[in-house]
Design an enzyme around this catalytic site. Structure first.
Site, PDB file in Angstrom:
ATOM      1  N   ASP A  37      70.304  -7.247  91.520  1.00 35.65           N
ATOM      2  CA  ASP A  37      70.667  -7.766  90.395  1.00 35.65           C
ATOM      3  C   ASP A  37      70.997  -9.235  90.734  1.00 35.65           C
ATOM      4  O   ASP A  37      71.434  -9.422  91.776  1.00 35.65           O
ATOM      5  CB  ASP A  37      72.087  -7.006  89.772  1.00 35.65           C
ATOM      6  CG  ASP A  37      71.999  -7.385  88.252  1.00 35.65           C
ATOM      7  OD1 ASP A  37      71.752  -6.815  87.520  1.00 35.65           O
ATOM      8  OD2 ASP A  37      72.442  -8.641  88.173  1.00 35.65           O
ATOM      9  N   ILE A  38      70.869 -10.101  90.006  1.00 33.31           N
ATOM     10  CA  ILE A  38      71.149 -11.690  90.260  1.00 33.31           C
ATOM     11  C   ILE A  38      72.672 -11.792  90.309  1.00 33.31           C
ATOM     12  O   ILE A  38      73.119 -12.546  91.227  1.00 33.31           O
ATOM     13  CB  ILE A  38      70.413 -12.503  88.895  1.00 33.31           C
ATOM     14  CG1 ILE A  38      70.750 -14.092  89.441  1.00 33.31           C
ATOM     15  CG2 ILE A  38      71.302 -12.208  87.767  1.00 33.31           C
ATOM     16  CD1 ILE A  38      70.090 -14.922  88.481  1.00 33.31           C
ATOM     17  N   ASP A  75      67.568 -12.634  92.691  1.00 31.73           N
ATOM     18  CA  ASP A  75      67.035 -13.145  91.434  1.00 31.73           C
ATOM     19  C   ASP A  75      65.644 -12.644  91.514  1.00 31.73           C
ATOM     20  O   ASP A  75      64.984 -12.921  92.491  1.00 31.73           O
ATOM     21  CB  ASP A  75      67.203 -14.565  91.430  1.00 31.73           C
ATOM     22  CG  ASP A  75      66.744 -15.047  90.082  1.00 31.73           C
ATOM     23  OD1 ASP A  75      66.173 -14.498  89.329  1.00 31.73           O
ATOM     24  OD2 ASP A  75      67.310 -16.126  89.930  1.00 31.73           O
ATOM     25  N   VAL A  76      65.302 -11.813  90.611  1.00 32.18           N
ATOM     26  CA  VAL A  76      63.775 -11.259  90.542  1.00 32.18           C
ATOM     27  C   VAL A  76      62.849 -12.414  90.385  1.00 32.18           C
ATOM     28  O   VAL A  76      61.681 -12.588  90.531  1.00 32.18           O
ATOM     29  CB  VAL A  76      63.535 -10.339  89.571  1.00 32.18           C
ATOM     30  CG1 VAL A  76      64.334  -9.111  89.582  1.00 32.18           C
ATOM     31  CG2 VAL A  76      63.934 -10.890  88.010  1.00 32.18           C
ATOM     32  N   ASN A 102      63.309  -3.752  85.251  1.00 34.28           N
ATOM     33  CA  ASN A 102      64.353  -3.666  84.143  1.00 34.28           C
ATOM     34  C   ASN A 102      64.782  -5.053  83.937  1.00 34.28           C
ATOM     35  O   ASN A 102      65.373  -5.347  82.710  1.00 34.28           O
ATOM     36  CB  ASN A 102      65.227  -2.350  84.482  1.00 34.28           C
ATOM     37  CG  ASN A 102      66.577  -2.647  83.345  1.00 34.28           C
ATOM     38  OD1 ASN A 102      66.608  -2.232  82.343  1.00 34.28           O
ATOM     39  ND2 ASN A 102      67.664  -3.309  83.999  1.00 34.28           N
ATOM     40  N   SER A 154      60.368  -4.068  75.412  1.00 39.38           N
ATOM     41  CA  SER A 154      61.524  -4.058  74.086  1.00 39.38           C
ATOM     42  C   SER A 154      60.447  -3.771  73.073  1.00 39.38           C
ATOM     43  O   SER A 154      59.389  -3.935  72.919  1.00 39.38           O
ATOM     44  CB  SER A 154      61.970  -5.525  73.862  1.00 39.38           C
ATOM     45  OG  SER A 154      62.457  -5.579  72.747  1.00 39.38           O
ATOM     46  N   TYR A 172      61.264 -14.902  75.278  1.00 42.11           N
ATOM     47  CA  TYR A 172      61.577 -13.367  75.129  1.00 42.11           C
ATOM     48  C   TYR A 172      60.378 -12.541  74.692  1.00 42.11           C
ATOM     49  O   TYR A 172      59.889 -11.625  75.226  1.00 42.11           O
ATOM     50  CB  TYR A 172      62.831 -13.151  74.567  1.00 42.11           C
ATOM     51  CG  TYR A 172      63.521 -11.951  74.320  1.00 42.11           C
ATOM     52  CD1 TYR A 172      64.152 -11.190  75.428  1.00 42.11           C
ATOM     53  CD2 TYR A 172      62.887 -10.971  73.493  1.00 42.11           C
ATOM     54  CE1 TYR A 172      64.667 -10.200  75.555  1.00 42.11           C
ATOM     55  CE2 TYR A 172      63.404  -9.439  73.552  1.00 42.11           C
ATOM     56  CZ  TYR A 172      64.396  -9.244  74.315  1.00 42.11           C
ATOM     57  OH  TYR A 172      64.403  -7.953  74.465  1.00 42.11           O
ATOM     58  N   LYS A 176      57.969 -10.078  76.880  1.00 39.61           N
ATOM     59  CA  LYS A 176      58.172  -8.748  76.492  1.00 39.61           C
ATOM     60  C   LYS A 176      56.599  -8.215  76.026  1.00 39.61           C
ATOM     61  O   LYS A 176      56.086  -6.864  76.189  1.00 39.61           O
ATOM     62  CB  LYS A 176      59.017  -8.261  75.439  1.00 39.61           C
ATOM     63  CG  LYS A 176      60.508  -8.714  75.927  1.00 39.61           C
ATOM     64  CD  LYS A 176      60.780  -7.541  76.928  1.00 39.61           C
ATOM     65  CE  LYS A 176      62.257  -7.736  77.294  1.00 39.61           C
ATOM     66  NZ  LYS A 176      62.545  -6.780  78.478  1.00 39.61           N
ATOM     67  N   THR A 207      74.473  -2.609  74.928  1.00 44.11           N
ATOM     68  CA  THR A 207      74.926  -2.788  76.240  1.00 44.11           C
ATOM     69  C   THR A 207      75.349  -4.330  76.125  1.00 44.11           C
ATOM     70  O   THR A 207      75.438  -5.138  74.850  1.00 44.11           O
ATOM     71  CB  THR A 207      73.425  -3.000  77.123  1.00 44.11           C
ATOM     72  OG1 THR A 207      72.720  -4.193  76.741  1.00 44.11           O
ATOM     73  CG2 THR A 207      72.768  -1.623  77.299  1.00 44.11           C
TER      74      THR A 207
END
Length: 274
Positions: A37-38, A75-76, A102, A154, A172, A176, A207
């Site tokens: 995770d970042i 970071d991905v 994810n 999504s 976004y 997606k 979340t």
């Protein structure tokens, strides 16, 4: 025997939210987890992002569920960081059986950083997914043991979700949708290796990415966002829970789904059928 006993899963965006839930659910089913995770703030993102304390809590929860986990901060968007996380996990646990790209952000409110929000969204949720695939898939092929890849997209990856046309919202939606193309490409290419590739398409999930004060204020000031036409689910639930998505991840990773590949799986309370 648990459904994922002896399997190793590489999950990104694991510090909280859906990523944490996926890791814990797979650990409950016997999998070991490689998680990254970042754990830092991206300026175009309007809500507080996960921290190293969140990542430590994920580690605690996975171990409490009876699993083992190796976490790293990375970071991905940075291919080298993905490579380091992957390689450290392989050294610890052996080869990867399950991929769950994810990591996601929702920079859908103008933060005065246009057009950077577009690049952050696409780089995180499309290029970041490709980094995971490009790095992990060769080892999965070489092992010859098959495997499962579940890309977390999504509902916005199958239809338009009309919030606005700010750069982050546009990025976004584009990202997606874009991972569906990656899923279809990889599912066709990897079928001969018994590596199954699918995408999962949740509606809004409870979340911190969605359930936060900043987004709540935005919705309150833009009532069209919460209208039936724009954003509501046909089933009587405003937000689903992260575990609802995680259960789909576990199913697709299990032998119960051994011949399911190339599928866009909605977990969306009927959103696509409105």
């Amino acid at each position: 025997m648990k459904r994922l006993s002896g399997k190793v899963a590489f999950v990104t965006g694991v510090a909280r939210g859906q990523g944490r839930s996926h890791a814990v659910r797979m650990a409950e089913e016997g999998a070991s987890i490689i998680g990254m995770d970042i754990c830092a703030q991206i300026p175009s993102v309007f809500y507080p992002m996960a921290t190293e304390e969140d990542l430590a809590e994920t580690e605690r929860l996975v171990k409490a569920a009876g699993g083992d986990i190796l976490t790293s901060v990375g970071d991905v968007r940075d291919r080298a960081a993905v490579q380091r996380a992957h390689d450290a996990g392989v050294e610890r646990f052996g080869g990867v059986d399950i991929l769950v790209p994810n990591a996601g952000i929702m920079p859908v409110i103008d933060q005065g950083v246009e057009p950077q929000a577009w690049h952050d969204a696409v780089d995180t949720m499309l290029t970041g997914v490709w980094h995971v695939l490009d790095i992990a898939v060769p080892g999965m092929i070489e092992r010859g043991a098959g495997g499962s890849i579940s890309i977390i997209s999504s509902a916005a990856g199958l239809t338009s979700m009309g919030l606005n046309t700010f750069p982050g919202q546009a990025g976004y939606s584009a990202a997606k949708h874009g991972v569906v193309g990656l899923m279809r490409l990889y599912s066709k290419q990897l079928a001969k290796h018994s590596i199954r590739v699918n995408s999962i398409h949740p509606t809004g999930v409870n979340t911190p990415m969605v359930a936060n004060a900043e987004y709540g204020a935005f919705v309150n000031s833009h009532p069209e966002v919460a209208s039936d036409e724009a954003y509501k689910n046909p089933m009587p639930v405003e937000l689903i829970e992260a575990v609802d998505v995680s259960n789909a991840v576990v199913f697709l990773a299990s032998d119960e789904a051994r011949y399911i590949t190339g599928v866009t799986l909605p977990v969306d309370a009927g959103y696509q059928n409105r």
